[in-house]
Design a protein around this motif. Structure first.
Motif, PDB file in Angstrom:
ATOM      1  N   MET A  26       9.855  10.293  11.226  1.00 47.74           N
ATOM      2  CA  MET A  26       8.525   9.860  10.810  1.00 47.74           C
ATOM      3  C   MET A  26       7.816   9.198  11.987  1.00 47.74           C
ATOM      4  O   MET A  26       8.435   8.435  12.729  1.00 47.74           O
ATOM      5  N   THR A  27       6.544   9.452  12.134  1.00 50.84           N
ATOM      6  CA  THR A  27       5.772   8.897  13.242  1.00 50.84           C
ATOM      7  C   THR A  27       4.546   8.173  12.726  1.00 50.84           C
ATOM      8  O   THR A  27       4.018   8.483  11.661  1.00 50.84           O
ATOM      9  N   GLN A  28       4.097   7.223  13.476  1.00 45.94           N
ATOM     10  CA  GLN A  28       2.921   6.455  13.121  1.00 45.94           C
ATOM     11  C   GLN A  28       1.680   7.143  13.657  1.00 45.94           C
ATOM     12  O   GLN A  28       1.670   7.593  14.797  1.00 45.94           O
ATOM     13  N   PRO A  29       0.601   7.296  12.888  1.00 47.50           N
ATOM     14  CA  PRO A  29      -0.596   7.985  13.357  1.00 47.50           C
ATOM     15  C   PRO A  29      -1.196   7.285  14.568  1.00 47.50           C
ATOM     16  O   PRO A  29      -1.164   6.069  14.673  1.00 47.50           O
ATOM     17  N   ASP A  30      -1.784   8.118  15.487  1.00 47.70           N
ATOM     18  CA  ASP A  30      -2.409   7.565  16.689  1.00 47.70           C
ATOM     19  C   ASP A  30      -3.555   6.629  16.360  1.00 47.70           C
ATOM     20  O   ASP A  30      -3.888   5.727  17.127  1.00 47.70           O
ATOM     21  N   ALA A  31      -4.201   6.834  15.218  1.00 47.99           N
ATOM     22  CA  ALA A  31      -5.376   6.036  14.881  1.00 47.99           C
ATOM     23  C   ALA A  31      -5.024   4.576  14.647  1.00 47.99           C
ATOM     24  O   ALA A  31      -5.864   3.700  14.750  1.00 47.99           O
ATOM     25  N   VAL A  32      -3.752   4.280  14.300  1.00 49.92           N
ATOM     26  CA  VAL A  32      -3.359   2.897  14.027  1.00 49.92           C
ATOM     27  C   VAL A  32      -2.646   2.364  15.259  1.00 49.92           C
ATOM     28  O   VAL A  32      -1.452   2.566  15.438  1.00 49.92           O
ATOM     29  N   THR A  33      -3.388   1.703  16.174  1.00 50.05           N
ATOM     30  CA  THR A  33      -2.811   1.285  17.453  1.00 50.05           C
ATOM     31  C   THR A  33      -2.974  -0.199  17.734  1.00 50.05           C
ATOM     32  O   THR A  33      -2.350  -0.714  18.641  1.00 50.05           O
ATOM     33  N   HIS A  34      -3.813  -0.916  16.970  1.00 53.13           N
ATOM     34  CA  HIS A  34      -4.065  -2.309  17.315  1.00 53.13           C
ATOM     35  C   HIS A  34      -3.298  -3.246  16.386  1.00 53.13           C
ATOM     36  O   HIS A  34      -2.960  -2.887  15.267  1.00 53.13           O
ATOM     37  N   ARG A  35      -3.066  -4.449  16.865  1.00 52.29           N
ATOM     38  CA  ARG A  35      -2.398  -5.463  16.052  1.00 52.29           C
ATOM     39  C   ARG A  35      -3.430  -6.375  15.407  1.00 52.29           C
ATOM     40  O   ARG A  35      -4.553  -6.514  15.878  1.00 52.29           O
ATOM     41  N   GLY A  36      -3.022  -7.062  14.363  1.00 54.48           N
ATOM     42  CA  GLY A  36      -3.905  -8.012  13.714  1.00 54.48           C
ATOM     43  C   GLY A  36      -4.072  -9.258  14.552  1.00 54.48           C
ATOM     44  O   GLY A  36      -3.301  -9.525  15.472  1.00 54.48           O
ATOM     45  N   PRO A  37      -5.071 -10.077  14.202  1.00 54.08           N
ATOM     46  CA  PRO A  37      -5.332 -11.286  14.982  1.00 54.08           C
ATOM     47  C   PRO A  37      -4.275 -12.361  14.777  1.00 54.08           C
ATOM     48  O   PRO A  37      -4.176 -13.282  15.559  1.00 54.08           O
ATOM     49  N   SER A  38      -3.474 -12.261  13.718  1.00 55.37           N
ATOM     50  CA  SER A  38      -2.488 -13.310  13.437  1.00 55.37           C
ATOM     51  C   SER A  38      -1.168 -12.683  13.027  1.00 55.37           C
ATOM     52  O   SER A  38      -1.141 -11.684  12.318  1.00 55.37           O
ATOM     53  N   PRO A  39      -0.024 -13.281  13.442  1.00 53.64           N
ATOM     54  CA  PRO A  39       1.287 -12.725  13.058  1.00 53.64           C
ATOM     55  C   PRO A  39       1.743 -13.184  11.676  1.00 53.64           C
ATOM     56  O   PRO A  39       2.834 -12.853  11.252  1.00 53.64           O
ATOM     57  N   ASP A  40       0.942 -13.992  10.962  1.00 55.66           N
ATOM     58  CA  ASP A  40       1.331 -14.433   9.622  1.00 55.66           C
ATOM     59  C   ASP A  40       1.433 -13.231   8.677  1.00 55.66           C
ATOM     60  O   ASP A  40       0.674 -12.268   8.795  1.00 55.66           O
ATOM     61  N   VAL A  41       2.380 -13.291   7.729  1.00 50.11           N
ATOM     62  CA  VAL A  41       2.587 -12.205   6.773  1.00 50.11           C
ATOM     63  C   VAL A  41       2.308 -12.736   5.371  1.00 50.11           C
ATOM     64  O   VAL A  41       2.871 -13.753   4.946  1.00 50.11           O
ATOM     65  N   SER A  42       1.426 -12.050   4.651  1.00 50.07           N
ATOM     66  CA  SER A  42       1.050 -12.482   3.300  1.00 50.07           C
ATOM     67  C   SER A  42       2.180 -12.225   2.310  1.00 50.07           C
ATOM     68  O   SER A  42       3.138 -11.499   2.587  1.00 50.07           O
ATOM     69  N   ALA A  43       2.020 -12.816   1.125  1.00 52.19           N
ATOM     70  CA  ALA A  43       3.028 -12.636   0.079  1.00 52.19           C
ATOM     71  C   ALA A  43       3.099 -11.175  -0.356  1.00 52.19           C
ATOM     72  O   ALA A  43       4.193 -10.649  -0.626  1.00 52.19           O
ATOM     73  N   GLU A  44       1.937 -10.505  -0.430  1.00 53.08           N
ATOM     74  CA  GLU A  44       1.933  -9.100  -0.816  1.00 53.08           C
ATOM     75  C   GLU A  44       2.702  -8.250   0.192  1.00 53.08           C
ATOM     76  O   GLU A  44       3.462  -7.341  -0.177  1.00 53.08           O
ATOM     77  N   ALA A  45       2.503  -8.552   1.495  1.00 55.31           N
ATOM     78  CA  ALA A  45       3.190  -7.782   2.529  1.00 55.31           C
ATOM     79  C   ALA A  45       4.695  -8.024   2.486  1.00 55.31           C
ATOM     80  O   ALA A  45       5.497  -7.093   2.668  1.00 55.31           O
ATOM     81  N   ARG A  46       5.099  -9.277   2.243  1.00 54.07           N
ATOM     82  CA  ARG A  46       6.531  -9.573   2.159  1.00 54.07           C
ATOM     83  C   ARG A  46       7.179  -8.855   0.963  1.00 54.07           C
ATOM     84  O   ARG A  46       8.299  -8.351   1.049  1.00 54.07           O
ATOM     85  N   ALA A  47       6.431  -8.833  -0.124  1.00 47.41           N
ATOM     86  CA  ALA A  47       6.961  -8.134  -1.303  1.00 47.41           C
ATOM     87  C   ALA A  47       7.113  -6.643  -1.027  1.00 47.41           C
ATOM     88  O   ALA A  47       8.095  -6.010  -1.459  1.00 47.41           O
ATOM     89  N   LEU A  48       6.151  -6.094  -0.287  1.00 41.37           N
ATOM     90  CA  LEU A  48       6.227  -4.672   0.041  1.00 41.37           C
ATOM     91  C   LEU A  48       7.387  -4.389   0.990  1.00 41.37           C
ATOM     92  O   LEU A  48       8.049  -3.349   0.896  1.00 41.37           O
ATOM     93  N   LEU A  49       7.672  -5.347   1.898  1.00 36.81           N
ATOM     94  CA  LEU A  49       8.828  -5.198   2.786  1.00 36.81           C
ATOM     95  C   LEU A  49      10.117  -5.106   1.992  1.00 36.81           C
ATOM     96  O   LEU A  49      11.024  -4.328   2.328  1.00 36.81           O
ATOM     97  N   ASP A  50      10.217  -5.916   0.956  1.00 43.19           N
ATOM     98  CA  ASP A  50      11.411  -5.862   0.104  1.00 43.19           C
ATOM     99  C   ASP A  50      11.573  -4.465  -0.493  1.00 43.19           C
ATOM    100  O   ASP A  50      12.691  -3.922  -0.585  1.00 43.19           O
ATOM    101  N   ARG A  51      10.495  -3.841  -0.913  1.00 46.23           N
ATOM    102  CA  ARG A  51      10.558  -2.496  -1.482  1.00 46.23           C
ATOM    103  C   ARG A  51      10.945  -1.471  -0.405  1.00 46.23           C
ATOM    104  O   ARG A  51      11.699  -0.527  -0.667  1.00 46.23           O
ATOM    105  N   PHE A  52      10.406  -1.678   0.831  1.00 44.60           N
ATOM    106  CA  PHE A  52      10.767  -0.789   1.943  1.00 44.60           C
ATOM    107  C   PHE A  52      12.275  -0.839   2.205  1.00 44.60           C
ATOM    108  O   PHE A  52      12.922   0.187   2.460  1.00 44.60           O
ATOM    109  N   VAL A  53      12.823  -2.088   2.164  1.00 43.17           N
ATOM    110  CA  VAL A  53      14.258  -2.259   2.419  1.00 43.17           C
ATOM    111  C   VAL A  53      15.089  -1.495   1.391  1.00 43.17           C
ATOM    112  O   VAL A  53      16.156  -0.946   1.712  1.00 43.17           O
ATOM    113  N   ARG A  54      14.569  -1.396   0.167  1.00 43.98           N
ATOM    114  CA  ARG A  54      15.280  -0.662  -0.882  1.00 43.98           C
ATOM    115  C   ARG A  54      15.059   0.844  -0.770  1.00 43.98           C
ATOM    116  O   ARG A  54      15.543   1.619  -1.589  1.00 43.98           O
TER     117      ARG A  54
END
Length: 325
Positions: A1-29
């Motif tokens: 699997m590859t990441q699309p070229d269009a998504v190349t920049h990082r966000g302004p902050s490294p903080d991770v929201s609760a929604e993103a953390r919950a989604l990470l848990d699903r990714f791990v599964r």
């Protein structure tokens, strides 16, 4: 699997929201989700989600690879900013050195350290030439200290011309300086009569002595006004033309030579087929100066045309003159 070229920049902050953390848990599964899933866009920006183009779904990225990619992008950004800061610093230093053309173009330097700083800045930003006239004695330790910097100027291709008083030929420090600098391509001359002290750079910048009341070596004026700088160059050219070439020896050239270093260069360029306008440009002098040099030669040689002058320059009568280059 590859990441699309269009998504190349990082966000302004490294903080991770609760929604993103919950989604990470699903990714791990082992789950995959659509981009519209809450927190997915955030994880994509952090490089923590990768795209599966076969089913247009997003899943867990390799964390080590994501970290290395993110750190590399941050280092590249820092490097770009540092380069930009250096470029801005150079720009503002140059603007500060040469001043604004809309101002009066004259700045008073009230202390010797300010004078020396202005001279060093001028040398750093020289692009074509640096001309100096020193009618006063220079301290031996000062002369020795500037030789490495002077040589670097010459190695950068900067034309270097200096006028000293005739008495400099009798002083060991000036002799050594002139010998060393001549060997590296500098042009040096001495003048028996009085002349003005000045430093000229690129027809854009000049430093002249403070002549109010008694001449003061501790203060000076920095000149950037185009008209005044052009006048000072004209004055330097007059002083230069009256001066005698010097390569560090004690004595003046023998009598009998009617050409100067510049007039010989003019004659050689005429033989090569240059026009007077081209010669003036190549020697960095005015067309009037070239014509003045030629008129002096007409009078001394006893001719009245360029053709006749050219015939004389190629004759046996001018052999000694030609040997001087």
């Amino acid at each position: 699997m590859t990441q699309p070229d269009a998504v190349t920049h990082r966000g302004p902050s490294p903080d991770v929201s609760a929604e993103a953390r919950a989604l990470l848990d699903r990714f791990v599964r082992g789950e995959q989700v659509g981009r519209a899933e809450p927190g997915c866009t955030e994880l994509i920006a952090l490089g923590l989600a990768v795209h599966d183009p076969h089913n247009d779904r997003w899943g867990m990225a390799d964390l080590r690879h994501a970290e290395e990619t993110a750190m590399a992008e941050e280092r590249a950004g820092i490097a770009r900013h540092l380069q930009r800061m250096r470029q801005l610093a150079d720009l503002y230093r140059e603007l500060g050195t040469y001043g604004s053309p809309t101002g009066n173009g004259i700045e008073f330097l009230d202390r010797l350290e300010h004078v020396n700083a202005a001279i060093m800045q001028a040398a750093d930003y020289a692009r074509s030439h640096m001309y100096t006239a020193h009618p006063v004695n220079r301290k031996p330790e000062g002369l020795a200290a500037v030789i490495p910097r002077e040589i670097k100027l010459l190695e950068r291709g900067i034309t270097r011309r200096t006028i000293y008083s005739e008495s400099a030929r009798t002083r060991a420090a000036e002799q050594e300086w002139a010998t060393t600098m001549s060997a590296h391509g500098a042009e040096i001359r001495t003048l028996a009569s009085d002349f003005e002290r000045m430093i000229l750079v690129d027809r854009r910048f000049a430093i002249i002595s403070d002549h109010r009341d008694e001449p003061n070596r501790m203060t000076a004026f920095k000149v950037t006004h185009p008209g005044m700088v052009a006048f000072l160059h004209h004055l330097f050219e007059q002083q230069w033309e009256r001066a005698e070439p010097w390569m560090g020896g004690r004595f003046r050239p023998r009598e009998g030579i009617v050409t100067t270093g510049r007039s010989r260069r003019i004659l050689n360029k005429l033989r090569e087929g240059r026009t007077l306008k081209q010669i003036a440009s190549e020697l960095d002098v005015s067309l009037r100066t070239v014509n003045t040099d030629l008129n002096k030669l007409y009078e001394v040689v006893g001719v009245d045309t360029l053709f006749s002058l050219g015939v004389w320059w190629g004759s046996e009568a001018a052999a000694e003159e030609r040997k001087r280059g």
